[in-house]
Design a protein around this motif. Structure first.
Motif, PDB file in Angstrom:
ATOM      1  N   GLU A   1       0.828  -1.207   0.000  1.00 32.39           N
ATOM      2  CA  GLU A   1       0.000   0.000   0.000  1.00 32.39           C
ATOM      3  C   GLU A   1       0.864   1.261   0.000  1.00 32.39           C
TER       4      GLU A   1
ATOM      5  N   LYS B   1      -7.795  10.541  -5.186  1.00 31.01           N
ATOM      6  CA  LYS B   1      -7.715   9.898  -6.498  1.00 31.01           C
ATOM      7  C   LYS B   1      -9.081   9.643  -7.152  1.00 31.01           C
TER       8      LYS B   1
ATOM      9  N   LYS C   1      -7.017  -5.098  -3.730  1.00 24.47           N
ATOM     10  CA  LYS C   1      -6.809  -4.678  -5.119  1.00 24.47           C
ATOM     11  C   LYS C   1      -5.853  -5.572  -5.893  1.00 24.47           C
TER      12      LYS C   1
ATOM     13  N   ASN D   1       1.257   4.028  -3.000  1.00 20.86           N
ATOM     14  CA  ASN D   1       1.024   5.463  -2.780  1.00 20.86           C
ATOM     15  C   ASN D   1       2.189   6.292  -3.307  1.00 20.86           C
TER      16      ASN D   1
HETATM   17 MG    MG Z   1      -3.224   4.056  -1.399  1.00 22.95          MG
END
Ligand code: MG
Ligand code: ADP
Length: 592
Positions: free
Chosen positions: A29, A79, A305, A33
């Protein structure tokens, strides 16, 4: 128990569990980012397998000081703005859950500075509660320091593996991202020791060499971008040659629109592209990157994801399978001294006309070099028979798959041919070898049009049970193009008039029964009916174990095998040749 609304804090921990399973998921994660923030440098540091400490530092855009506390709220993201945006996501993140989740189960310190501001921010959160918030000076970019992961979730801590295993998960993730993002310099240390360092100079090949080592990294083939240029689904990346294979799928990596995902079907498309080219139960090495319009892929399947859904999964499957197949086929080594016959040049064994069916011996006597072939249906411009041969290097010096010229010594157990070569002793399975030879011959003649038919003196009647008869009937046009002339004669009865000329003697009854029995739905591999049928025919027509071969027949067979593009495996993936180096023989005889 009465129904109650869970306190915020418990709900947060439940949600965090979906995103943060182990230290590697935190790294994933945070690094995603950093990439979303346009970083060109990403440094990762861990201690205690990431559980004691992990730090991700980047030189990306940074976060505006007023927005820092917001970033750590659940469902807070820069986002996505509208629900519509969900259907064309171009960033790795979009759910706004990661920072909140990580902060809920660790002691987290975020220091960041946006390039637009002169001062940076330092925010410290423990178990989801803000402990301190201050201004600090630092260069633009972001650093996330995560300590004591799961300190407040002892149950989860118990499920963590050894430090070594956790580190392996972290490295597996980071090496893949380093390959997919060669323009980003990654630096990774565990307990102060450097584990990975890439230059970020944009060369994916350089990263491959770094990550996989000189031998493996250097052997991987580029999927030519031209194969899918201008198409909606673009396939890039690297795949191993047929000489490189592994015992499991762990070396198959898939990126969809820059995101590492796990997808059984597309992985299977890659495996399938190697069908008949690798030994059975062996898997290729591949890093395949698929790019397609964001609206054609749904990434919002799971909080982690790592799964996606395609709008047209079949098209993606085919695009990947074709690109990989074309890459592998076009690089399959071919003999240096051999040139493909021109289309008009008659092929010796096929030009032999006779009214009587040739015997198996005749077919062995007339074996000729097989040509580079492409499976009809998977052929792409780069893999068509003519271009594939001319674009390949004449001889691959490292072509371990290729057979050197062999001298036949004799036959053992009416099953194996013994031969001598520059690298020692060779044992050849006569049936498997003949299958390979016939397979490539049949496909190569077929790729140019029809396979010549060899009429039988007397047509032969074959009767099949109803379901098989129905299946065979559907396949008659295909069989005709393969030189197998069969007519429907009555209920469940067929008249065989001619057999494919390259085959030699083969029982029409058994051949038809074999072809009719090939049930596509139950075929363990997804392949075309054509390829399946051709394989069936070759299996039936190849010399069997138990057949005595003359020296000339053995020489013809071995020579024909040397000329095939994949002499080491039969069309079903079993080995055709065992090789025992002289050094090994010497060692066994205790010679020095
Ligand atoms: Mg993220
Ligand atoms: P998401 O990535 O799904 O938006 P996250 O919780 O991971 O959600 O991050 C929340 C927001 O924090 C991001 O949308 C982004 O604006 C900001 N952010 C997080 N990490 C970084 C970073 N390394 N650099 C710049 N901005 C960041």
């Amino acid at each position: 128990m009465a129904i109650r609304q869970l306190p915020e804090e418990i709900a947060a921990r439940i949600a965090a569990g979906e995103v943060v399973e182990r230290p590697a998921s935190v790294i994933k994660e945070l690094v995603e980012n950093s990439l979303d923030a346009g970083a060109t440098r990403v440094e990762v540091e861990t201690r205690g397998g990431g559980q004691t400490l992990l730090r991700v530092r980047d030189n990306g855009t940074g976060i505006l000081s007023a927005e820092v506390p917001v970033a750590f709220r659940r469902h807070a993201t820069s986002k996505l703005a509208t629900a519509d945006d969900l259907f064309h996501i171009a960033t790795l993140g979009f759910r706004g859950e990661a920072l909140a989740s990580i902060a809920a189960v660790s002691r987290l310190t975020c220091t960041t500075r946006s390039a637009e501001e002169t001062a940076g921010t330092r925010l410290r959160i423990e178990g989801g509660t803000v402990i301190s918030h201050s201004a600090i000076g630092r260069p633009p970019g972001t650093e996330m320091l995560v300590e004591d992961l799961f300190y407040n979730v002892p149950a989860r801590r118990k499920y963590l593996s050894s430090e070594r295993t956790e580190r392996r998960h972290i490295d597996a993730f980071l090496t893949r991202y380093a390959i997919a993002y060669p323009g980003v310099a990654f630096q990774v240390t565990h307990n102060g020791r450097e584990a990975l360092h890439t230059s970020g100079n944009g060369s994916a090949r350089e990263v491959l060499l770094d990550v996989y080592g000189l031998e493996l990294g250097g052997s991987l083939l580029d999927i030519p971008p031209e194969l899918t240029a201008g198409q909606a689904i673009q396939v890039r990346g690297f795949v191993g040659p047929t000489t490189v294979h592994r015992a499991n799928r762990g070396y198959i990596t898939l990126f969809i629109n820059g995101r590492w995902v796990q997808d059984l079907r597309i992985t299977y498309a890659i495996i399938q592209a190697y069908h008949t080219l690798l030994p059975v139960k062996r898997f290729p090495v591949a890093v395949v990157m698929v790019d397609l319009p964001p609206e054609d892929v749904d990434v919002n399947v799971h909080p982690a994801k790592t799964e996606v859904r395609f709008r047209e999964a079949d098209s993606v499957f085919r695009a990947v399978q074709r690109a990989v197949r074309a890459t592998v086929i076009s690089e399959a080594p071919i003999a240096a001294d051999w040139r493909p016959p021109t289309a008009t040049q008659p092929i010796p064994s096929l030009s032999a006309t006779g009214v009587t069916a040739p015997t198996t011996r005749a077919s062995l006597a007339g074996l000729q070099p097989a040509r580079q072939f492409a499976l009809p249906g998977t052929a792409t411009p780069a893999a068509s028979p003519s271009t594939a041969t001319t674009s390949s290097a004449p001889a691959d010096p490292s072509g371990a798959a290729k057979l050197p010229p062999l001298r036949v010594v004799g036959q053992v157990a009416t099953m194996f041919i013994v031969a001598e070569g520059p690298e020692g002793l060779y044992l050849i399975d006569q049936h498997a070898a003949h299958e390979r030879v016939l397979y490539e011959q049949l496909l190569s003649v077929w790729a140019e049009g029809r396979v010549p038919a060899q009429p039988l003196l007397e047509p032969v009647t074959v009767t099949l049970p109803p379901d098989e008869a129905a299946r065979l009937e559907e396949r008659l046009p295909l069989l005709a193009s393969l030189g197998l002339e069969v007519e429907l004669f009555g209920a469940g009865s067929f008249l065989v008039r001619a057999l494919p000329a390259p085959l030699g003697q083969v029982s029409p009854q058994e051949l038809l029964a074999d072809i009719a029995a090939a049930d596509l739905d139950r075929s363990p591999v997804r392949e075309g009916l054509e390829a399946l049928t051709v394989r069936r025919i070759c299996k039936r027509a190849a010399v069997k174990a138990g057949q005595v071969l003359s020296r000339e027949e053995m020489e013809n067979l071995v020579h024909a095998l040397e000329q095939t593009s994949n002499p080491r495996t039969c069309p079903h993936g079993r080995p055709t040749v065992l090789q025992i180096p002289v050094a090994q023989l010497a060692a066994q005889f205790e010679r020095r």
